[in-house]
Design an enzyme around this catalytic site. Sequence first.
Site, PDB file in Angstrom:
ATOM      1  N   HIS A 222       0.817  -1.210   0.000  1.00 29.90           N
ATOM      2  CA  HIS A 222       0.000   0.000   0.000  1.00 29.90           C
ATOM      3  C   HIS A 222       0.854   1.265   0.000  1.00 29.90           C
ATOM      4  CE1 HIS A 222      -3.366   2.522   1.909  1.00 29.90           C
ATOM      5  NE2 HIS A 222      -3.887   2.046   0.799  1.00 29.90           N
ATOM      6  N   LYS A 224       3.250   4.417  -1.121  1.00 31.38           N
ATOM      7  CA  LYS A 224       3.337   5.375  -2.227  1.00 31.38           C
ATOM      8  C   LYS A 224       4.600   6.190  -2.017  1.00 31.38           C
ATOM      9  CE  LYS A 224      -1.351   4.803  -1.558  1.00 31.38           C
ATOM     10  NZ  LYS A 224      -1.955   4.311  -0.310  1.00 31.38           N
ATOM     11  N   ASP A 229      16.662  10.788  -8.142  1.00 34.31           N
ATOM     12  CA  ASP A 229      18.112  11.015  -7.991  1.00 34.31           C
ATOM     13  C   ASP A 229      18.591  10.863  -6.552  1.00 34.31           C
ATOM     14  OD1 ASP A 229      18.380  11.410 -10.694  1.00 34.31           O
ATOM     15  OD2 ASP A 229      18.369  13.598 -10.581  1.00 34.31           O
ATOM     16  N   HIS A 400      -9.235  11.176   2.108  1.00 38.32           N
ATOM     17  CA  HIS A 400      -8.401   9.970   2.008  1.00 38.32           C
ATOM     18  C   HIS A 400      -7.108  10.133   2.801  1.00 38.32           C
ATOM     19  CE1 HIS A 400      -5.858   6.968  -0.322  1.00 38.32           C
ATOM     20  NE2 HIS A 400      -6.953   6.260  -0.077  1.00 38.32           N
ATOM     21  N   LYS A 402      -4.326  10.266   5.666  1.00 31.70           N
ATOM     22  CA  LYS A 402      -4.005   9.461   6.847  1.00 31.70           C
ATOM     23  C   LYS A 402      -3.062  10.305   7.704  1.00 31.70           C
ATOM     24  CE  LYS A 402      -4.125   6.566   3.011  1.00 31.70           C
ATOM     25  NZ  LYS A 402      -5.519   6.248   2.957  1.00 31.70           N
ATOM     26  N   ASP A 407      -0.958  17.724  19.882  1.00 31.96           N
ATOM     27  CA  ASP A 407      -0.498  18.886  20.659  1.00 31.96           C
ATOM     28  C   ASP A 407       0.209  19.949  19.821  1.00 31.96           C
ATOM     29  OD1 ASP A 407      -1.545  17.796  22.935  1.00 31.96           O
ATOM     30  OD2 ASP A 407       0.368  17.079  23.746  1.00 31.96           O
TER      31      ASP A 407
END
EC number: 2.7.8.-
Length: 482
Positions: A222, A224, A229, A400, A402, A407
């Site tokens: 999952h 990404k 370079d 979508h 996450k 604080d």
Amino acid sequence: MGLLAYLLVILLILNVFFAAVTVFLERRDTSATWAWLLVLTFVPIFGFIIYLIFGRKLSGKKIFDWKGQEKIGIQESTANQIEMIRQKEFPFSDPNVKKHRDLIYLLLVNDGAILTQDNEVELFVDGHEKFDALIADIEKAKDHIHLIYYIFHSDELGNRLMRVLERKAAEGLNVKIIYDAMGSRTTKKSFFRTFQKNGGLVRPFFPSKLPLINFRLNYRNHRKLAIIDGDVGYIGGFNIGDEYLGASKKFGYWRDTHLRVHGKAVYAMQTRFIMDWNSASSTHKIDYKARYFPTFHGKGHTSMQIVSSGPDSEWQQIKNGYIKMINAAKKTIYLQSPYFIPDASLLEAIKIAALSGVDVRVMIPNKPDHAFVYRATTNYAGELMETGAKIFIYDNGFIHAKTLVVDGEIASVGTANMDFRSFRLNFEVNAFIYEKQMVQKLEDAFLEDILKSYQLTPELYAKRSLWIKFKEAVSRLLSPIL
């Protein structure tokens, strides 16, 4: 008794046998064990087939193969940081970073996640801006381009990106792509043909070894990541597809969170890609070379750790990091996830924080990405409201992101949702951030999203129909294996 009856008896015996295996032989969470028992008991035969595809754990051999490739080129640095923090000799860049040394140490020991303190970080919450920046960086690449995405669609955005990658491969650059076999199942292999002819390399992660059957289907990469370079890295929630630009009629505007990083944290992203590539590819293995880890002269001030987790480890590193952050909260906990299905340990941590007077705010979508999973999300949200936590329903498209912000001091952004799948079954990667200025940007983005949300009150939640309540109950019961 006819032949068909005999076969049926044999299948039922096998069903009972595998139910016993689930309970007594495979080490797994108790809630997941009971969920699988329900499936195997009440859906005989078909439940056995479902278990074979979705329920089996990765074998010890596969886990060993993964671990044999870990921590390329960073073992010594990890050991040095652990020892320096243990001896209280580590040169933290500012007091806020030092304040969270226990969290940093946890992630170092659990995952070998090196703390880097010289990063320049740019925040993206819009897909157009993120992909414009990514493609611009790819256009400027001089040596190599490494991409790993759960979903790589062959639509307008996918083709736009692929044309650039094809051109860079033709120029002689080292260009490699990993896509998840499940997440990108609708993308045909022919989509990559010109790219491969031009010298690019592409590998599916955990593809099916048998026609129409994939016994590793439940274990998905999952992650990404994009590394250009060895100098610039991208990490976050956006996949490659037109829906992530808001082109989906079902979802509308797509709200996600992604980071562009320039600094030594890119070393960790590069290492993660190398490990995943060497697991996905039987040829063209990547060795540690200086070209992949160039010398930095960083001018940034963001301290961060890149943390990976997956079924290859028993520790659930990202979840443990979340719990440590939540337990440290004194004032606020802001949490965004499209799927909110916490296990008992995470749910209790959030409840205790709310009951202790911490301002806990959880943001979830107003529409289901996966309808059955969504009902488990609303059920857990309803339970959390009983502790005084505030639940917000994002109402400006689809959320979508996450993101966890605590604080106004520490934050986590990445690919891991707040659910069983992300913690136990998926291969995930998150950035844990300790610089107040960057954390403030993430907090501001969350508060801006609240203006585009409505609060789910106990009164509103109580009005749901009996049918919705039933779906919530069933979905929650099976949530450990969703």
